[in-house]
Design a protein around this motif. Structure first.
Motif, PDB file in Angstrom:
ATOM      1  N   LEU A 189       0.829  -1.214   0.000  1.00  0.00           N
ATOM      2  CA  LEU A 189       0.000   0.000   0.000  1.00  0.00           C
ATOM      3  C   LEU A 189       0.860   1.259   0.000  1.00  0.00           C
ATOM      4  O   LEU A 189       0.541   2.234  -0.683  1.00  0.00           O
ATOM      5  CB  LEU A 189      -0.936   0.001   1.216  1.00  0.00           C
ATOM      6  N   TYR A 218     -13.725  -4.777  -5.024  1.00  0.00           N
ATOM      7  CA  TYR A 218     -13.977  -3.452  -5.574  1.00  0.00           C
ATOM      8  C   TYR A 218     -15.142  -3.545  -6.551  1.00  0.00           C
ATOM      9  O   TYR A 218     -15.483  -4.637  -7.023  1.00  0.00           O
ATOM     10  CB  TYR A 218     -12.728  -2.897  -6.277  1.00  0.00           C
ATOM     11  N   LEU A 261      -3.430  -5.593  -5.899  1.00  0.00           N
ATOM     12  CA  LEU A 261      -3.786  -4.193  -5.684  1.00  0.00           C
ATOM     13  C   LEU A 261      -3.699  -3.392  -6.973  1.00  0.00           C
ATOM     14  O   LEU A 261      -4.548  -2.536  -7.243  1.00  0.00           O
ATOM     15  CB  LEU A 261      -2.885  -3.577  -4.616  1.00  0.00           C
ATOM     16  N   THR A 262      -2.693  -3.660  -7.779  1.00  0.00           N
ATOM     17  CA  THR A 262      -2.530  -2.957  -9.055  1.00  0.00           C
ATOM     18  C   THR A 262      -3.709  -3.223  -9.976  1.00  0.00           C
ATOM     19  O   THR A 262      -4.258  -2.304 -10.590  1.00  0.00           O
ATOM     20  CB  THR A 262      -1.210  -3.381  -9.742  1.00  0.00           C
ATOM     21  N   ILE A 264      -8.735   6.847  -4.689  1.00  0.00           N
ATOM     22  CA  ILE A 264      -9.249   5.591  -4.141  1.00  0.00           C
ATOM     23  C   ILE A 264      -9.048   5.585  -2.630  1.00  0.00           C
ATOM     24  O   ILE A 264      -7.948   5.857  -2.145  1.00  0.00           O
ATOM     25  CB  ILE A 264      -8.532   4.387  -4.771  1.00  0.00           C
ATOM     26  N   THR A 265     -10.100   5.268  -1.927  1.00  0.00           N
ATOM     27  CA  THR A 265      -9.973   5.064  -0.492  1.00  0.00           C
ATOM     28  C   THR A 265      -9.830   3.563  -0.226  1.00  0.00           C
ATOM     29  O   THR A 265     -10.297   2.733  -1.009  1.00  0.00           O
ATOM     30  CB  THR A 265     -11.197   5.611   0.269  1.00  0.00           C
ATOM     31  N   ILE A 266      -9.170   3.261   0.856  1.00  0.00           N
ATOM     32  CA  ILE A 266      -8.909   1.872   1.225  1.00  0.00           C
ATOM     33  C   ILE A 266      -9.681   1.547   2.499  1.00  0.00           C
ATOM     34  O   ILE A 266      -9.605   2.284   3.481  1.00  0.00           O
ATOM     35  CB  ILE A 266      -7.403   1.642   1.479  1.00  0.00           C
ATOM     36  N   ARG A 292      -6.843  -1.475  -8.673  1.00  0.00           N
ATOM     37  CA  ARG A 292      -6.816  -0.038  -8.996  1.00  0.00           C
ATOM     38  C   ARG A 292      -7.138   0.190 -10.465  1.00  0.00           C
ATOM     39  O   ARG A 292      -7.878   1.101 -10.828  1.00  0.00           O
ATOM     40  CB  ARG A 292      -5.446   0.561  -8.660  1.00  0.00           C
ATOM     41  N   SER A 295      -5.743   8.262  -8.189  1.00  0.00           N
ATOM     42  CA  SER A 295      -7.000   7.646  -8.629  1.00  0.00           C
ATOM     43  C   SER A 295      -8.149   7.942  -7.670  1.00  0.00           C
ATOM     44  O   SER A 295      -9.263   7.482  -7.890  1.00  0.00           O
ATOM     45  CB  SER A 295      -6.820   6.127  -8.745  1.00  0.00           C
ATOM     46  N   LEU A 350      -2.730   5.451  -5.687  1.00  0.00           N
ATOM     47  CA  LEU A 350      -4.070   5.385  -5.116  1.00  0.00           C
ATOM     48  C   LEU A 350      -4.629   6.788  -4.899  1.00  0.00           C
ATOM     49  O   LEU A 350      -5.812   7.036  -5.150  1.00  0.00           O
ATOM     50  CB  LEU A 350      -4.041   4.604  -3.803  1.00  0.00           C
ATOM     51  N   ARG A 377       0.895   4.253  -2.705  1.00  0.00           N
ATOM     52  CA  ARG A 377       0.176   5.364  -2.086  1.00  0.00           C
ATOM     53  C   ARG A 377      -0.146   6.481  -3.074  1.00  0.00           C
ATOM     54  O   ARG A 377      -1.291   6.924  -3.185  1.00  0.00           O
ATOM     55  CB  ARG A 377       0.981   5.918  -0.903  1.00  0.00           C
TER      56      ARG A 377
END
Length: 194
Positions: free
Chosen positions: A115, A184, A155-156, A127-129, A159, A125, A122, A119
């Motif tokens: 993460l 997601y 994760l990639t 994006i919240t986690i 996203r 983009s 994200l 960072r």
């Protein structure tokens, strides 16, 4: 007599063809191993240089350039992971000697490191986690480098294919296994792709 000569010729010819194919396969394996090694060298050098820039070793980076250098670090790390996967494929398919470095590892720090590496991406983009990966999960036996590559790849892709909403990261364990999932909301798939 003719039949014996034909069978002997077929066996000899088959042996020659097999020997040529085996030699070709070994040459291909050697070439691909060399390519993977040669790719890894500049990727590692670029990665270390970019990390040194970001750590301020070469002086201050103007704030307007920091996001671009961070983007380069993310993409170089991704390229390094792809080279690692390529090397693994070569060792498994050609050499039959893929070796894993199995040791006790904790999942939570690996997720946190992935993460942190992503960072900026994200944030760009927006994006919240939502994370439910407890540091109290039991240790597991795994190859830490490969596990980190898998988590980062998950994760990639999340996203990349996320359409809206947060990324939800969850981990749990039972008596024998640990589970890690990334959820997601993606775009609806076309019927032909289902």
């Amino acid at each position: 007599m003719i039949a014996c000569a034909f069978i002997a010729g077929a066996l000899i010819g088959g042996g020659i063809v097999y020997a040529v194919m085996l030699r070709r396969s070994k040459l291909r394996a050697h070439l691909l191993s060399f390519i993977a090694h040669e790719l890894n060298t500049p990727v590692s050098a670029l990665n270390m240089t970019i990390l040194n820039f970001l750590d301020g070793l070469f002086g201050e980076i103007p704030e307007e350039q920091r996001p671009w250098i961070t983007l380069m670090r993310e993409q170089i790390a991704r390229l390094g992971a792809l080279v690692g996967d390529f090397r693994d494929l070569i060792h498994e398919d050609f050499h039959n000697n893929l070796s894993l470095t199995i040791e006790p590892v904790q999942l939570s720090p690996i997720v946190e490191r992935s993460l942190e590496e992503m960072r900026e991406a994200l944030l760009r983009s927006e994006i919240t986690i939502e994370k439910d990966v407890s540091a109290s999960l039991p240790m597991m036996k795994a190859d830490p480098d490969r596990l980190a590559r898998i988590v980062t790849a998950m994760l990639t892709h999340a996203r990349k294919f996320r359409a809206k909403g947060p990324l939800s990261l969850k981990a749990r364990s039972d008596a024998k296994r640990q589970f890690f999932q990334v959820e997601y909301a993606g775009s609806a798939a076309e019927r032909k792709h289902i």
